[in-house]
Design a protein around this motif. Structure first.
Motif, PDB file in Angstrom:
ATOM      1  N   PHE A  78     -86.160  14.688  65.972  1.00  0.00           N
ATOM      2  CA  PHE A  78     -85.812  13.612  65.015  1.00  0.00           C
ATOM      3  C   PHE A  78     -85.418  12.487  66.094  1.00  0.00           C
ATOM      4  N   ASP A 118     -90.611  16.356  63.325  1.00  0.00           N
ATOM      5  CA  ASP A 118     -90.433  15.940  61.947  1.00  0.00           C
ATOM      6  C   ASP A 118     -91.314  14.737  61.505  1.00  0.00           C
ATOM      7  N   CYS A 120     -91.471  11.899  58.915  1.00  0.00           N
ATOM      8  CA  CYS A 120     -91.053  11.097  57.571  1.00  0.00           C
ATOM      9  C   CYS A 120     -90.561   9.773  58.282  1.00  0.00           C
ATOM     10  N   ASP A 122     -87.612   8.071  56.905  1.00  0.00           N
ATOM     11  CA  ASP A 122     -86.382   7.541  56.387  1.00  0.00           C
ATOM     12  C   ASP A 122     -85.637   7.016  57.516  1.00  0.00           C
ATOM     13  N   GLU A 123     -85.755   7.742  58.616  1.00  0.00           N
ATOM     14  CA  GLU A 123     -84.972   7.229  59.990  1.00  0.00           C
ATOM     15  C   GLU A 123     -85.265   5.788  60.420  1.00  0.00           C
ATOM     16  N   SER A 166     -91.513  15.951  55.931  1.00  0.00           N
ATOM     17  CA  SER A 166     -90.474  16.160  55.196  1.00  0.00           C
ATOM     18  C   SER A 166     -90.210  15.313  54.061  1.00  0.00           C
ATOM     19  N   TYR A 193     -92.590  20.767  54.839  1.00  0.00           N
ATOM     20  CA  TYR A 193     -91.323  21.093  54.154  1.00  0.00           C
ATOM     21  C   TYR A 193     -91.933  21.465  52.678  1.00  0.00           C
ATOM     22  N   LYS A 196     -88.440  21.495  49.138  1.00  0.00           N
ATOM     23  CA  LYS A 196     -87.281  20.886  49.715  1.00  0.00           C
ATOM     24  C   LYS A 196     -86.449  20.382  48.362  1.00  0.00           C
ATOM     25  N   LEU A 201     -76.410  19.023  50.793  1.00  0.00           N
ATOM     26  CA  LEU A 201     -76.124  19.607  52.310  1.00  0.00           C
ATOM     27  C   LEU A 201     -76.750  18.857  53.393  1.00  0.00           C
ATOM     28  N   TYR A 202     -77.200  17.885  53.120  1.00  0.00           N
ATOM     29  CA  TYR A 202     -77.823  16.802  53.985  1.00  0.00           C
ATOM     30  C   TYR A 202     -76.882  15.788  54.695  1.00  0.00           C
ATOM     31  N   PHE A 205     -76.583  15.334  58.464  1.00  0.00           N
ATOM     32  CA  PHE A 205     -77.708  14.898  58.980  1.00  0.00           C
ATOM     33  C   PHE A 205     -77.973  13.401  58.913  1.00  0.00           C
ATOM     34  N   ARG A 219     -82.547  10.792  46.554  1.00  0.00           N
ATOM     35  CA  ARG A 219     -84.082  11.183  46.750  1.00  0.00           C
ATOM     36  C   ARG A 219     -84.295  12.284  45.561  1.00  0.00           C
ATOM     37  N   GLN A 223     -87.424  14.819  46.014  1.00  0.00           N
ATOM     38  CA  GLN A 223     -87.231  16.011  46.416  1.00  0.00           C
ATOM     39  C   GLN A 223     -87.025  16.818  45.101  1.00  0.00           C
ATOM     40  N   LYS A 250     -85.854  24.577  52.011  1.00  0.00           N
ATOM     41  CA  LYS A 250     -84.896  24.083  52.639  1.00  0.00           C
ATOM     42  C   LYS A 250     -84.003  23.324  51.404  1.00  0.00           C
ATOM     43  N   VAL A 275     -79.676  24.001  57.049  1.00  0.00           N
ATOM     44  CA  VAL A 275     -79.461  22.571  57.206  1.00  0.00           C
ATOM     45  C   VAL A 275     -77.945  21.866  57.879  1.00  0.00           C
ATOM     46  N   SER A 276     -77.841  20.972  58.060  1.00  0.00           N
ATOM     47  CA  SER A 276     -76.730  20.439  58.597  1.00  0.00           C
ATOM     48  C   SER A 276     -75.316  20.532  57.730  1.00  0.00           C
TER      49      SER A 276
HETATM   50  C1  PBG Z   1     -85.730  13.749  56.024  1.00  0.00           C
HETATM   51  C2  PBG Z   1     -85.080  14.769  56.503  1.00  0.00           C
HETATM   52  C3  PBG Z   1     -83.572  15.136  55.944  1.00  0.00           C
HETATM   53  C4  PBG Z   1     -83.200  16.512  56.787  1.00  0.00           C
HETATM   54  C5  PBG Z   1     -84.490  16.720  57.420  1.00  0.00           C
HETATM   55  N1  PBG Z   1     -85.403  15.633  57.326  1.00  0.00           N
HETATM   56  C6  PBG Z   1     -82.640  14.547  55.136  1.00  0.00           C
HETATM   57  C7  PBG Z   1     -83.126  14.114  53.785  1.00  0.00           C
HETATM   58  O1  PBG Z   1     -83.975  14.426  53.187  1.00  0.00           O
HETATM   59  O2  PBG Z   1     -82.079  13.297  53.387  1.00  0.00           O
HETATM   60  C8  PBG Z   1     -82.055  17.169  56.618  1.00  0.00           C
HETATM   61  C9  PBG Z   1     -81.784  18.137  57.822  1.00  0.00           C
HETATM   62  C10 PBG Z   1     -80.461  18.663  57.681  1.00  0.00           C
HETATM   63  O3  PBG Z   1     -79.375  18.391  56.810  1.00  0.00           O
HETATM   64  O4  PBG Z   1     -80.213  19.552  58.520  1.00  0.00           O
HETATM   65  N2  PBG Z   1     -86.467  13.020  57.123  1.00  0.00           N
END
Ligand code: PBG
Length: 326
Positions: A78, A118, A120, A122-123, A166, A193, A196, A201-202, A205, A219, A223, A250, A275-276
Motif C-alpha cells: 500500500f 493493492d 485503489c 483512496d490513498e 479493492s 477483493y 468486500k 474494522l478498517y 488501516f 463507503r 462496499q 474481507k 484486517v487492521s
Molecule cells: C482500500 C482498502 C482498505 C483496506 C484495504 N484496501 C480500506 C477501505 O476500504 O477503507 C483495509 C485493510 C485493513 O483494514 O486492514 N484501498
C-alpha cells in the motif's frame, strides 16, 4: 453404560493430534500487508497497529528480507503518497511511491517473492473515496474504471505479479484485465477483493495510510452491506467471469460463512483478509493481559483456513511465521 464413541482417543498426545489435524497453517499461507510512505526519513510505527510500520523503501526492503527468510508466502503493498489530488494520479505515476517500492522489491527478490499491489485510489485522492467524484459528490463508477486500468498497467510495469483491485466498482476486474492485456501484461494476475464489506474494522488501516473520507462520508455506496450473504456469491461469480484469478473475502472473522460459501461454489483460489481492526483488537486485548495474543491469532487464522480460504492476508504474517518455524 459406556459411550461407544470415544473421540478423546485421538486427542491423547500432541503427536496424535498433529496426525489427525484437518487444517494446518504454514508460513506460506500468509501474505503480509505492508505500507510504504513517500518522503519519510525513517520507518514510523503506526500507533493503532502496534508492530506495523510506515516504511521507507529501504526499511521495506529490510522487513521483506526477514519475511522471505521465515517463508511468508507474499506481500501486498500500500502506498502512502505525500500529496493527493482530485483524481488520485499518484496511483498511476511511474515514479509514485508504490511503483518505486514494487520495483525495489522486484530488483532484490525477483520471482522468489510474490509481490502484490493493492489497486485503489483512496490513498491518493484528496476526498478519500475509492473512485472519481461527480459534482454531486457521488462516485462515478465508469469514469473510475478507466483510471483503475492505468493504475494496473503502472503496477505491472513496475513488476507486480499480482494486482488487487479493492475499490468495489462494478466491472473493475474486466476493465483491468482489458487494460493489462492491451499493454502486453497478460501474465499479471488479478486478485479481486470480490466480497468486500463496508466494515467498521478498517479504522486502523485508514490511520496507516492517512485516509479520511470527506464530510464524514462512508463507503456504503460501493462496499457490500454486511447483512447480505447471497450477494457476496453474486459479486464473486461476476469477478471470476470477468477474469479474476483469485478472489478475496474481507474482513475475515465476521465473514466465515461467506468464505465457506465461496469455497463450495467456486474453484479458483480463495483468500481472506484479516484486517487492521481484527489485528488491533487482538493486540489491544493482549497488551492488557486479557488474552494470549499469539494463541488467539493462531486460532483465528486457522479458522479462516478451516472455513476454506487457501491463504490469508494478515498483519500477523511475520510474527506467526516466525513462531511456526520454531
Ligand atoms: C482500500 C482498502 C482498505 C483496506 C484495504 N484496501 C480500506 C477501505 O476500504 O477503507 C483495509 C485493510 C485493513 O483494514 O486492514 N484501498
Amino acid at each position: 453404560m459406556f459411550p461407544t464413541e470415544r473421540p478423546r482417543r485421538l486427542r491423547r498426545t500432541p503427536a496424535l493430534r498433529r496426525l489427525v489435524a484437518e487444517t494446518n497453517l504454514a508460513p506460506d499461507d500468509f501474505v503480509a500487508p505492508l505500507f510504504v510512505a513517500e518522503g519519510l526519513g525513517e520507518a514510523r510505527e503506526i500507533s493503532s497497529l502496534p508492530g506495523q510500520f510506515q516504511h521507507t523503501v529501504d526499511s521495506l526492503r529490510q522487513e521483506v528480507k526477514e519475511l522471505v527468510r521465515v517463508g511468508v508466502g507474499g506481500v501486498i503493498l500500500f502506498g502512502v503518497p505525500s500529496t493527493k489530488d482530485e483524481l488520485g494520479s499518484g496511483a498511476w505515476d511511474p515514479q509514485g511511491i508504490a511503483q518505486l517500492a514494487i520495483r525495489a522489491l522486484r530488483d532484490e527478490f525477483g520471482d522468489a517473492l510474490v509481490v502484490m499491489a493493492d489497486l485503489c485510489l483512496d490513498e491518493y485522492t484528496r476526498h478519500g473515496h475509492c473512485g472519481v467524484l461527480r459534482t454531486d459528490g457521488t462516485v462515478d463508477n465508469d469514469a473510475t474504471l478507466e483510471l483503475y486500468g492505468r493504475v494496473a498497467v503502472a503496477q505491472a510495469e513496475a513488476g507486480a505479479s499480482v494486482v488487487a483491485p479493492s475499490g468495489m466498482m462494478d466491472g473493475q476486474v474486466g476493465a483491468i484485465r482489458g487494460a493489462l492485456d492491451e499493454a502486453g501484461f497478460d501474465e499479471t494476475i488479478i486478485m479481486a477483493y470480490a466480497a468486500k464489506f463496508a466494515s467498521g474494522l478498517y479504522g486502523p488501516f485508514r490511520d496507516a495510510v492517512g485516509v479520511e473520507i470527506i464530510e464524514g462520508g462512508d463507503r456504503k455506496g460501493y462496499q457490500q452491506d454486511y447483512r447480505n450473504r447471497r450477494e457476496a456469491l453474486r459479486e464473486a461469480r461476476a469477478d471470476v467471469e470477468q477474469g479474476a484469478d483469485i478472489v478475496m473475502v474481507k474482513p475475515a472473522m465476521s465473514y466465515l460463512d461467506v468464505v465457506s460459501d465461496l469455497r463450495r461454489e467456486l474453484d479458483v483460489p480463495l483468500c481472506a483478509y484479516h484486517v487492521s481492526g481484527e489485528y488491533a483488537m487482538v493486540k489491544a486485548a493482549a497488551a492488557n493481559g486479557w488474552i494470549d495474543g499469539p494463541a488467539v491469532a493462531l486460532e483465528q487464522l486457522t479458522a479462516v483456513r478451516r472455513a476454506g480460504a487457501d491463504f490469508v492476508l494478515t498483519y500477523f504474517a511475520g510474527e506467526l511465521a516466525t513462531e511456526l518455524a520454531r
